[in-house]
Design a protein around this motif. Structure first.
Motif, PDB file in Angstrom:
ATOM      1  N   MET A   1      20.788   0.708   7.608  1.00 53.87           N
ATOM      2  CA  MET A   1      20.143   1.595   8.635  1.00 53.87           C
ATOM      3  C   MET A   1      18.815   1.938   7.740  1.00 53.87           C
ATOM      4  O   MET A   1      18.466   1.929   6.843  1.00 53.87           O
ATOM      5  N   ASP A   2      17.706   1.719   8.818  1.00 53.75           N
ATOM      6  CA  ASP A   2      16.398   1.854   8.350  1.00 53.75           C
ATOM      7  C   ASP A   2      16.133   3.398   7.993  1.00 53.75           C
ATOM      8  O   ASP A   2      16.580   4.469   8.595  1.00 53.75           O
ATOM      9  N   ILE A   3      14.976   3.670   7.171  1.00 55.38           N
ATOM     10  CA  ILE A   3      14.770   4.866   6.718  1.00 55.38           C
ATOM     11  C   ILE A   3      12.967   5.028   7.536  1.00 55.38           C
ATOM     12  O   ILE A   3      12.165   4.208   7.230  1.00 55.38           O
ATOM     13  N   MET A   4      12.988   5.971   8.372  1.00 55.60           N
ATOM     14  CA  MET A   4      11.955   5.929   9.404  1.00 55.60           C
ATOM     15  C   MET A   4      10.825   7.033   8.239  1.00 55.60           C
ATOM     16  O   MET A   4      11.197   8.309   7.812  1.00 55.60           O
ATOM     17  N   ILE A   5       9.762   6.552   8.218  1.00 60.10           N
ATOM     18  CA  ILE A   5       8.615   7.318   7.431  1.00 60.10           C
ATOM     19  C   ILE A   5       7.224   7.279   8.407  1.00 60.10           C
ATOM     20  O   ILE A   5       7.162   6.365   9.180  1.00 60.10           O
ATOM     21  N   ALA A   6       6.373   8.136   7.946  1.00 58.70           N
ATOM     22  CA  ALA A   6       5.010   8.245   8.311  1.00 58.70           C
ATOM     23  C   ALA A   6       4.420   8.193   6.869  1.00 58.70           C
ATOM     24  O   ALA A   6       4.581   8.659   6.173  1.00 58.70           O
ATOM     25  N   ALA A   7       3.445   7.074   7.143  1.00 58.73           N
ATOM     26  CA  ALA A   7       2.512   6.882   6.075  1.00 58.73           C
ATOM     27  C   ALA A   7       1.137   6.951   6.286  1.00 58.73           C
ATOM     28  O   ALA A   7       0.612   6.645   7.213  1.00 58.73           O
ATOM     29  N   ALA A   8       0.179   7.100   5.364  1.00 59.35           N
ATOM     30  CA  ALA A   8      -1.369   7.182   5.254  1.00 59.35           C
ATOM     31  C   ALA A   8      -2.107   6.164   4.683  1.00 59.35           C
ATOM     32  O   ALA A   8      -1.840   6.195   3.463  1.00 59.35           O
ATOM     33  N   LEU A   9      -2.785   5.474   5.216  1.00 60.75           N
ATOM     34  CA  LEU A   9      -3.965   4.798   4.603  1.00 60.75           C
ATOM     35  C   LEU A   9      -5.030   5.575   4.381  1.00 60.75           C
ATOM     36  O   LEU A   9      -5.769   5.673   5.433  1.00 60.75           O
ATOM     37  N   VAL A  10      -5.209   6.296   3.341  1.00 59.32           N
ATOM     38  CA  VAL A  10      -6.324   7.352   3.086  1.00 59.32           C
ATOM     39  C   VAL A  10      -7.293   6.606   2.373  1.00 59.32           C
ATOM     40  O   VAL A  10      -7.284   6.104   1.388  1.00 59.32           O
ATOM     41  N   MET A  11      -8.637   6.744   3.128  1.00 62.29           N
ATOM     42  CA  MET A  11      -9.801   5.995   2.502  1.00 62.29           C
ATOM     43  C   MET A  11     -10.854   6.905   2.176  1.00 62.29           C
ATOM     44  O   MET A  11     -11.244   7.865   2.773  1.00 62.29           O
ATOM     45  N   ARG A  12     -11.554   6.631   1.028  1.00 62.59           N
ATOM     46  CA  ARG A  12     -12.980   7.480   0.673  1.00 62.59           C
ATOM     47  C   ARG A  12     -14.035   6.635   0.931  1.00 62.59           C
ATOM     48  O   ARG A  12     -13.864   5.367   1.392  1.00 62.59           O
ATOM     49  N   PRO A  13     -15.214   7.246   1.415  1.00 62.87           N
ATOM     50  CA  PRO A  13     -16.235   6.368   1.776  1.00 62.87           C
ATOM     51  C   PRO A  13     -16.525   5.246   0.790  1.00 62.87           C
ATOM     52  O   PRO A  13     -17.227   4.181   1.168  1.00 62.87           O
ATOM     53  N   ASP A  14     -16.264   5.382  -0.458  1.00 60.00           N
ATOM     54  CA  ASP A  14     -16.579   4.395  -1.565  1.00 60.00           C
ATOM     55  C   ASP A  14     -15.670   3.094  -1.385  1.00 60.00           C
ATOM     56  O   ASP A  14     -15.692   2.109  -2.048  1.00 60.00           O
ATOM     57  N   GLY A  15     -14.784   3.405  -0.385  1.00 59.05           N
ATOM     58  CA  GLY A  15     -13.905   2.259  -0.351  1.00 59.05           C
ATOM     59  C   GLY A  15     -12.396   2.303  -1.042  1.00 59.05           C
ATOM     60  O   GLY A  15     -11.643   1.482  -0.657  1.00 59.05           O
ATOM     61  N   ARG A  16     -12.280   3.189  -1.793  1.00 58.77           N
ATOM     62  CA  ARG A  16     -10.999   3.373  -2.439  1.00 58.77           C
ATOM     63  C   ARG A  16     -10.042   3.825  -1.586  1.00 58.77           C
ATOM     64  O   ARG A  16     -10.374   4.966  -0.691  1.00 58.77           O
ATOM     65  N   THR A  17      -8.595   3.821  -1.764  1.00 63.89           N
ATOM     66  CA  THR A  17      -7.572   4.303  -1.132  1.00 63.89           C
ATOM     67  C   THR A  17      -6.630   5.087  -2.143  1.00 63.89           C
ATOM     68  O   THR A  17      -6.535   4.763  -3.173  1.00 63.89           O
ATOM     69  N   LEU A  18      -6.121   6.011  -1.635  1.00 70.61           N
ATOM     70  CA  LEU A  18      -5.183   6.813  -2.246  1.00 70.61           C
ATOM     71  C   LEU A  18      -3.793   6.336  -2.199  1.00 70.61           C
ATOM     72  O   LEU A  18      -3.038   5.818  -1.250  1.00 70.61           O
ATOM     73  N   LEU A  19      -3.451   6.200  -3.439  1.00 71.78           N
ATOM     74  CA  LEU A  19      -1.836   5.968  -3.705  1.00 71.78           C
ATOM     75  C   LEU A  19      -1.134   6.745  -4.573  1.00 71.78           C
ATOM     76  O   LEU A  19      -2.019   7.582  -5.434  1.00 71.78           O
ATOM     77  N   VAL A  20       0.078   7.085  -4.431  1.00 73.15           N
ATOM     78  CA  VAL A  20       0.798   8.115  -5.133  1.00 73.15           C
ATOM     79  C   VAL A  20       2.024   7.461  -5.560  1.00 73.15           C
ATOM     80  O   VAL A  20       2.414   6.432  -5.148  1.00 73.15           O
ATOM     81  N   ARG A  21       2.601   8.208  -6.621  1.00 77.22           N
ATOM     82  CA  ARG A  21       3.851   7.668  -7.513  1.00 77.22           C
ATOM     83  C   ARG A  21       4.791   8.844  -7.571  1.00 77.22           C
ATOM     84  O   ARG A  21       4.334  10.035  -7.901  1.00 77.22           O
ATOM     85  N   LYS A  22       5.925   8.835  -6.897  1.00 82.25           N
ATOM     86  CA  LYS A  22       6.913   9.907  -7.097  1.00 82.25           C
ATOM     87  C   LYS A  22       7.516  10.009  -8.253  1.00 82.25           C
ATOM     88  O   LYS A  22       7.458   9.012  -9.054  1.00 82.25           O
ATOM     89  N   ALA A  23       7.946  11.079  -8.515  1.00 83.92           N
ATOM     90  CA  ALA A  23       8.478  11.415  -9.893  1.00 83.92           C
ATOM     91  C   ALA A  23       9.524  10.553  -9.958  1.00 83.92           C
ATOM     92  O   ALA A  23      10.458  10.535  -9.019  1.00 83.92           O
ATOM     93  N   GLY A  24       9.913   9.987 -11.178  1.00 80.65           N
ATOM     94  CA  GLY A  24      11.191   9.379 -11.281  1.00 80.65           C
ATOM     95  C   GLY A  24      11.145   7.824 -10.966  1.00 80.65           C
ATOM     96  O   GLY A  24      12.014   7.049 -10.937  1.00 80.65           O
ATOM     97  N   THR A  25       9.916   7.318 -10.397  1.00 77.83           N
ATOM     98  CA  THR A  25       9.573   6.009  -9.885  1.00 77.83           C
ATOM     99  C   THR A  25       8.482   5.473 -10.817  1.00 77.83           C
ATOM    100  O   THR A  25       7.907   6.167 -11.458  1.00 77.83           O
ATOM    101  N   ARG A  26       8.484   4.097 -10.669  1.00 77.17           N
ATOM    102  CA  ARG A  26       7.184   3.590 -11.249  1.00 77.17           C
ATOM    103  C   ARG A  26       6.414   2.772 -10.379  1.00 77.17           C
ATOM    104  O   ARG A  26       5.261   2.122 -10.733  1.00 77.17           O
TER     105      ARG A  26
END
Length: 139
Positions: free
Chosen positions: A1-26
């Motif tokens: 069964m698929d895990i349904m998620i919503a995700a964001a490609l968050v961009m700043r004006p300088d072209g960098r994107t936000l990525l996150v790391r959840k606790a207990g993951t690499r």
């Protein structure tokens, strides 16, 4: 069964994107999370962004980029089905990691240099760099 998620490609004006790391993951991934029963993808993403990053975003600021499937980063043998949205942030917006987020980084989408979740590393960032989201990139 698929895990349904919503995700964001968050961009700043300088072209960098936000990525996150959840606790207990690499691996790093797009901010976002599971869609609760009866919740729209946009509502789920707004809730998750507030919980994970401190960003308070109105659904009208999100631009849909499509639905993507990939191996789940943190649940072996499972797949995620992600509704992806683009969010442009103005300069000076502060990110405050919260909820289960251990780390948040602004990275160059062309060469993050960190371990990435399959959805992020195999689909989202390569498509962004290749201009596959071109109509939305200008916004």
């Amino acid at each position: 069964m698929d895990i349904m998620i919503a995700a964001a490609l968050v961009m700043r004006p300088d072209g960098r994107t936000l990525l996150v790391r959840k606790a207990g993951t690499r691996v790093f991934q797009q901010p976002g999370g599971k869609i609760d029963a009866g919740e729209t993808a946009e509502a789920a993403l707004c809730r998750e962004l507030a919980e994970e990053t401190g960003l308070r975003v109105e659904a009208g600021r999100l631009r849909g980029l499509g639905r993507f499937r990939a191996r789940a980063a943190n649940e072996p043998g499972r797949q995620v089905l992600a509704d992806l949205f683009l969010l442009h942030l103005p300069d000076g917006m502060e990110i405050v990691p919260g909820a289960e987020i251990a780390e948040a980084r602004w990275v160059d989408p062309a060469g993050a240099g960190i371990p990435l979740a399959p959805l992020t590393g195999e689909q989202i960032l390569p498509r962004w760099v290749a201009g596959a989201f071109a109509p939305q990139q200008a916004g």
